[in-house]
Enzyme design. Structure first.
Site, PDB file in Angstrom:
ATOM      1  N   GLN A  35       0.816  -1.213   0.000  1.00 11.99           N
ATOM      2  CA  GLN A  35       0.000   0.000   0.000  1.00 11.99           C
ATOM      3  C   GLN A  35       0.851   1.266   0.000  1.00 11.99           C
ATOM      4  O   GLN A  35       0.414   2.308  -0.475  1.00 11.99           O
ATOM      5  CB  GLN A  35      -0.946  -0.023   1.193  1.00 11.99           C
ATOM      6  CG  GLN A  35      -2.032  -1.080   1.043  1.00 11.99           C
ATOM      7  CD  GLN A  35      -3.016  -1.075   2.185  1.00 11.99           C
ATOM      8  OE1 GLN A  35      -2.649  -0.861   3.334  1.00 11.99           O
ATOM      9  NE2 GLN A  35      -4.270  -1.326   1.884  1.00 11.99           N
ATOM     10  N   LEU A 217     -11.657  -1.482   5.291  1.00 10.99           N
ATOM     11  CA  LEU A 217     -11.696  -1.118   3.876  1.00 10.99           C
ATOM     12  C   LEU A 217     -11.848   0.391   3.723  1.00 10.99           C
ATOM     13  O   LEU A 217     -11.232   1.004   2.845  1.00 10.99           O
ATOM     14  CB  LEU A 217     -12.842  -1.838   3.175  1.00 10.99           C
ATOM     15  CG  LEU A 217     -12.976  -1.584   1.674  1.00 10.99           C
ATOM     16  CD1 LEU A 217     -11.706  -1.955   0.932  1.00 10.99           C
ATOM     17  CD2 LEU A 217     -14.173  -2.339   1.101  1.00 10.99           C
ATOM     18  N   ALA A 218     -12.644   1.003   4.582  1.00 10.50           N
ATOM     19  CA  ALA A 218     -12.811   2.456   4.529  1.00 10.50           C
ATOM     20  C   ALA A 218     -11.475   3.163   4.744  1.00 10.50           C
ATOM     21  O   ALA A 218     -11.145   4.126   4.037  1.00 10.50           O
ATOM     22  CB  ALA A 218     -13.820   2.906   5.583  1.00 10.50           C
ATOM     23  N   ASP A 219     -10.682   2.685   5.715  1.00 13.19           N
ATOM     24  CA  ASP A 219      -9.357   3.263   5.942  1.00 13.19           C
ATOM     25  C   ASP A 219      -8.548   3.296   4.653  1.00 13.19           C
ATOM     26  O   ASP A 219      -7.875   4.285   4.341  1.00 13.19           O
ATOM     27  CB  ASP A 219      -8.577   2.430   6.970  1.00 13.19           C
ATOM     28  CG  ASP A 219      -9.125   2.563   8.384  1.00 13.19           C
ATOM     29  OD1 ASP A 219      -9.932   3.478   8.625  1.00 13.19           O
ATOM     30  OD2 ASP A 219      -8.736   1.744   9.234  1.00 13.19           O
ATOM     31  N   GLN A 220      -8.600   2.191   3.914  1.00 15.34           N
ATOM     32  CA  GLN A 220      -7.710   2.016   2.773  1.00 15.34           C
ATOM     33  C   GLN A 220      -8.224   2.653   1.490  1.00 15.34           C
ATOM     34  O   GLN A 220      -7.460   2.860   0.552  1.00 15.34           O
ATOM     35  CB  GLN A 220      -7.464   0.518   2.574  1.00 15.34           C
ATOM     36  CG  GLN A 220      -6.716  -0.097   3.749  1.00 15.34           C
ATOM     37  CD  GLN A 220      -6.820  -1.603   3.806  1.00 15.34           C
ATOM     38  OE1 GLN A 220      -6.752  -2.279   2.781  1.00 15.34           O
ATOM     39  NE2 GLN A 220      -7.001  -2.149   4.991  1.00 15.34           N
ATOM     40  N   HIS A 241      -8.522   6.091  12.904  1.00 13.99           N
ATOM     41  CA  HIS A 241      -7.531   5.954  11.838  1.00 13.99           C
ATOM     42  C   HIS A 241      -8.021   6.659  10.576  1.00 13.99           C
ATOM     43  O   HIS A 241      -7.262   7.386   9.917  1.00 13.99           O
ATOM     44  CB  HIS A 241      -7.287   4.465  11.574  1.00 13.99           C
ATOM     45  CG  HIS A 241      -6.153   4.177  10.649  1.00 13.99           C
ATOM     46  ND1 HIS A 241      -6.208   4.412   9.295  1.00 13.99           N
ATOM     47  CD2 HIS A 241      -4.914   3.677  10.890  1.00 13.99           C
ATOM     48  CE1 HIS A 241      -5.070   4.061   8.732  1.00 13.99           C
ATOM     49  NE2 HIS A 241      -4.264   3.614   9.669  1.00 13.99           N
TER      50      HIS A 241
END
Length: 272
Positions: A35, A217-220, A241
């Site tokens: 990432q 998933l929202a973080d990423q 986060h």
């Protein structure tokens, strides 16, 4: 950088595409390394190939299955051309895993991800390497008791002993437009039943919500959506986060990732 520093200077250079091998040397997360370099390589001028060695399934980082089934499919919908393969599992603390990734350049485009679509399937897989098989059997038994899933939806996969010791329980809910994967990592002193119950509780929370993206998933998704310059997705209550990442993105890209609570408890993230 120094302890107590109040300022940081960022001087970005040119992104050099090509073939890269990053060997963490421990069980450090290959997913987090991916990432870190993935977005710059998508904006490069030619293809890249990555070989990442270290931890593929370890705590406090997304396991490879999450990267492959939850995160990368959304990037592909945004126009990214990425292929990732798991060559060898690597658990904490030994590591030794390997993933291979091919990246073709192309800036992400804005999309709307506000609905999951219909539920297609649910499943549970317990991976075990170099540990007693009954650990995985107890985890699967706990999952089946909680969800009353059919035998065909639950599996145990015993990996070569040299890839361990390690254990991970993966719970998967596949919808038409998104796949949520919840993981529980085996830890010394934590009973298999407790691990499974935690994972079950987290998946139940997602299943009972109407959100497109789970918390991880929202973080990423924040960075690729910000780089796309627009778009939106729904998620559960944003984590600290996510809120921190949104603030950092605003400072670097001058784009705002705004979370708005919806009537049924989900939140909508929109890039301004």
């Amino acid at each position: 950088m120094a302890v107590g520093a109040r300022e940081i200077t960022f001087r970005p250079g040119t992104v050099d595409a090509g073939e890269y091998r990053f060997a963490v040397g421990t069980a450090g997360s290959t997913g987090l390394v991916l990432q870190t370099v993935l977005m710059p390589l998508l904006l490069a001028n030619r293809p890249s190939r990555l070989v990442l060695e270290g931890g593929t399934h370890n705590m406090l980082a997304p396991p490879f299955d999450f990267i492959a089934k939850s995160f990368l499919p959304i990037l592909r919908r945004m126009g990214a051309r990425i292929e990732a393969r798991l060559a060898r599992h690597g658990f904490y603390p030994r590591g030794g895993g390997r993933i291979e990734v091919d990246v073709l350049p192309g800036a992400p485009s804005p999309i709307e991800c506000v609905g999951r679509g219909g539920l297609l399937s649910t499943s549970a897989t317990a991976y075990i390497a170099g540990l007693p098989l009954d650990i995985a059997e107890r985890e699967i038994a706990c999952v089946r008791k909680a969800f009353d899933w059919a035998d065909r939806s639950c599996a145990i996969r015993e990996l070569p002993e040299e890839q361990g010791p390690g254990n991970i329980l993966l719970l998967e809910a596949e919808y038409e437009h998104v796949t949520e994967i919840v993981s529980g990592f085996g830890q010394l002193g934590v009973p298999a039943e407790r691990l499974a119950k935690r994972a079950v509780g987290r998946l139940k929370g997602y299943l009972e919500s109407s959100a497109f993206a789970g918390p991880y998933l929202a973080d990423q998704l924040l960075l690729p959506f910000a780089l796309a310059g627009g778009g939106a997705f729904t998620t559960v209550k944003p984590s600290q986060h996510s809120l921190t990442a949104a603030k950092v993105i605003e400072r670097f890209l001058d784009r705002r990732c705004v979370f708005t609570q919806l009537p049924l408890g989900a939140h909508r993230m929109k890039v301004h």
